[in-house]
Write an enzyme that holds these catalytic residues in place. Structure first.
Site, short mmCIF file in Angstrom:
data_model
loop_
_atom_site.label_atom_id
_atom_site.label_comp_id
_atom_site.label_asym_id
_atom_site.label_seq_id
_atom_site.Cartn_x
_atom_site.Cartn_y
_atom_site.Cartn_z
CD GLU A 1 -2.77 -1.20 2.50
OE1 GLU A 1 -3.06 -0.10 3.03
OE2 GLU A 1 -3.25 -2.29 2.90
CG ASP B 1 0.27 6.28 0.78
OD1 ASP B 1 0.92 6.19 1.84
OD2 ASP B 1 -0.95 6.08 0.73
#
Length: 399
Positions: free
Chosen positions: A290, A292
């Site tokens: 995930e 970011d």
């Protein structure tokens, strides 16, 4: 999702990043008209030279993104990026429990079916997310953030088994990997006091059962435990390590561990490569699931609003350095099988809604134009071409 840590200016690797900018690859654009034309001219599943999926294929690494079904197929530029750049996709929400079973025993797989159908049409694999998680549970199942329920312990157990087997079974042979259990530990390493933990007699044994039931429903899927902040050395990472080591010893069908890798430039960069290698040494695959990298952003024209522009050049360069290090960490760990970005563009990132004053966390800007961060990881992938290939495993073969 990241806890506060001592403030460390994360400038590691900035010289490398800045030097790389002088030989940057051409940045792709994705304006609406151009996206529609490009998509129409390209056969479904065709690999575009220079795209992330093309570059990653030379290393055997799966590269993916989280997908919003409200935008996929509706927003031409968004859809063009998803299908051009990535060879795996993860549903942001449509496979979570509150969506697929809003009423007990009543399933709605409309959005999940859409994701799987799109992936098959575009030559992509699907990472299922997620089967057992304390958050985003339907109201009939739990309240208070997944900590209380009106169901008996046995009813909770029966519901978990039915849910896992129904969802994993529906997509048997069509899901590459499942995040079977998500975020089962607190920051201090103690088990999260979820309804699952309580129903199993204040025990993490529910995790083993969930993996067994998922394996029964779809033996070909890779099965992962997934969590955040385990990139950092500390009690939470150790607790997950101890858990998966125990599961392996018990012959529980677990294939890997997902490191969410939600990072912020205000905190020091984790020892990600060494941490993932430690888990890999247990005989498990690892993945960044995930990714970011958020940073402080400039305020907007209206008080209390913010732009998607980093606060300073230093903030922007630090972001690029962090992206560089996340990709290199995966490339340097032989059993890191996939690298997934959590979203497509800054305009549809979850970050601004949760961390006011932070953002600019993804590879494409508000207008779907590729950012320097895109160039950084493109170059990392290009430099890795022809090196030792990663295990892509079409399923659980090496379990």
């Amino acid at each position: 999702m990241s806890v506060r840590r001592s403030l460390v200016i994360g400038t590691v690797g900035l010289a490398t990043v800045l030097a790389a900018q002088t030989t940057a690859l051409a940045l792709p654009s994705a304006d609406s008209a151009g996206a529609q034309a490009a998509a129409a001219a390209r056969p479904p599943g065709a690999i575009v030279e220079g795209s992330l999926r093309a570059l990653a294929s030379t290393t055997g690494l799966r590269i993916g993104t989280a997908v919003n079904t409200d935008l996929l197929g509706e927003d031409a530029a968004y859809t063009e990026i998803v299908n051009r750049e990535f060879n795996t996709i993860t549903p942001e929400n449509v496979m979570k429990w509150e969506v697929v079973e809003p009423q007990q025993g009543v399933f709605d797989f409309t959005g999940a079916d859409e994701i799987v159908k799109s992936a098959q049409a575009n030559g992509q694999l699907v990472r299922g997310h997620t089967l057992v998680w304390h958050s985003q549970l339907p109201a009939w199942m739990a309240t208070n953030g997944g900590t209380t329920t009106t169901l008996t312990d046995q009813q909770v157990k029966d519901a978990v088994k039915k849910h896992v087997q129904a969802e994993a079974g529906r997509y048997k042979g069509r899901i590459w990997a499942w995040d079977v259990v998500n975020e089962a530990f607190n920051e201090d390493g103690t088990p999260r006091q979820s309804i699952f933990y309580k129903a199993w007699g204040n025990s993490t044994d529910y995790i083993a059962d969930a993996f067994r039931w998922a394996d029964q429903a779809d033996p070909s899927a890779k099965l992962f435990y997934n969590d955040y902040n385990i990139e950092y050395t500390g009690p939470k990472s150790q607790a997950v390590y101890d858990l998966v080591k125990k599961l392996k010893a018990q012959k529980v069908p677990i294939d890997g561990v997902g490191f969410q890798t939600h990072l912020s430039t205000q905190y020091g960069f984790p020892d990600l490569q060494a941490t993932m290698q430690r888990f890999a040494d247990l005989g498990l695959d690892v993945a960044e699931t995930e990714v970011d990298v958020r940073t402080a952003v400039k305020p907007g024209a209206t008080e209390g609003t913010f732009t998607s522009e980093p606060l300073s050049a230093l903030h922007a360069y630090t972001q690029q350095a962090y992206w560089d290090q996340t990709m290199k960490a995966c490339l340097f760990v032989q059993r890191c099988v996939s690298y997934t970005v959590w979203g497509v563009a800054d305009s549809n990132s979850w970050i601004p809604g949760v961390f006011p004053g932070e953002g600019a966390a993804l590879l494409f800007d508000d207008d779907y134009q590729a950012k320097p961060e895109y160039t950084v990881i493109s170059q990392d992938l290009a430099l890795a071409a022809g090196k030792a290939r990663h295990r892509t495993g079409e399923g659980s073969g090496g379990r």
